[in-house]
Write a protein that holds these residues in place. Sequence first.
Motif, PDB file in Angstrom:
ATOM      1  N   ALA A  83       0.823  -1.205   0.000  1.00 43.36           N
ATOM      2  CA  ALA A  83       0.000   0.000   0.000  1.00 43.36           C
ATOM      3  C   ALA A  83       0.859   1.257   0.000  1.00 43.36           C
ATOM      4  N   ARG A  84       2.115   1.105   0.374  1.00 41.66           N
ATOM      5  CA  ARG A  84       3.094   2.186   0.378  1.00 41.66           C
ATOM      6  C   ARG A  84       4.457   1.512   0.302  1.00 41.66           C
ATOM      7  N   PRO A  85       5.426   2.091  -0.388  1.00 35.64           N
ATOM      8  CA  PRO A  85       6.742   1.455  -0.479  1.00 35.64           C
ATOM      9  C   PRO A  85       7.319   1.167   0.904  1.00 35.64           C
ATOM     10  N   ALA A  86       7.846  -0.031   1.084  1.00 34.70           N
ATOM     11  CA  ALA A  86       8.421  -0.424   2.367  1.00 34.70           C
ATOM     12  C   ALA A  86       9.567  -1.388   2.135  1.00 34.70           C
ATOM     13  N   THR A  87      10.594  -1.248   2.934  1.00 35.71           N
ATOM     14  CA  THR A  87      11.728  -2.154   2.896  1.00 35.71           C
ATOM     15  C   THR A  87      11.498  -3.272   3.894  1.00 35.71           C
ATOM     16  N   THR A  88      11.802  -4.494   3.511  1.00 35.92           N
ATOM     17  CA  THR A  88      11.633  -5.634   4.401  1.00 35.92           C
ATOM     18  C   THR A  88      12.545  -5.494   5.619  1.00 35.92           C
ATOM     19  N   PRO A  89      12.060  -5.794   6.805  1.00 34.47           N
ATOM     20  CA  PRO A  89      12.897  -5.661   8.005  1.00 34.47           C
ATOM     21  C   PRO A  89      14.084  -6.621   7.980  1.00 34.47           C
TER      22      PRO A  89
END
Length: 268
Positions: A83-89
């Motif tokens: 839903a929004r750009p995110a980097t994997t933890p």
Amino acid sequence: MTAVTATTQGVVRWSWACTLGVVAVVVAGCSTGAATTADTPPPTTFTTPAPATAVPAGAPLPPAPVPSATSVTCSYVPGGPAARPATTPATTSVPTSGTTEITLETTVGAVPLVLDRAPAPCAVNSLVSLARQGFYDDVACHRLSTDEGARLYQCGDPSGTGTGGPGYTFADEWPVTVSHGSGGYAATPALYPRGTIAMANTGRANTNGSQFLLVIGDSVLYPQYTVVGTLGEAGLSALDAAAAAGHDGSSPLGGGVPATPVVITGVR
């Protein structure tokens, strides 16, 4: 820049159903963006919501297990559109002790959260990572339930639809992992006390994403929602005041958009 301070260390769907004479509420949320019916059994298993005059009975949550190691390796599985750009933890050397304190700055006031790593290290790791990335900034809590026995906000979906997530999912943790066997989720409902923070999911195992529940009143749910921490009375008072205005009842699944918007303007 969104900051997180550490100490020492979809859609909410529910129905009233009778299980062994106990009125229970089933709550689930779409966290992957891939489903429109939430993480739940097929719709035919749901009954028509019925009013309740008192908080239904529920067993206490089972004791949290003691971590067997100082750190764990987490798996974050790509899935569903973000839903929004995110980097994997980060996935390795994730600590299993201590707490992380973050504060949701919202349009109704500050809501401090205490995230507990011991029972849910991978969930806390994900929430902290997303918060640091600004994933939750300017995101509204899209659903409010004010039914007795199911008083909660659902937050964490930038799309505002209840189906959005970070583009990955991860496994269930306590109490889910000690509340069901190989056959699936336990049928016995449990009491999620006022002040609990828990992950929303799609109703199927291991579908946690970015969405979370802020429980503002004792709620009886099936124990399929990973508990990540607690919120204190300061935050609860702000949420109580906002919830008093009710919701618009717009969802055919129950509840609706809060009449008083609760928008997370930032996290610190």
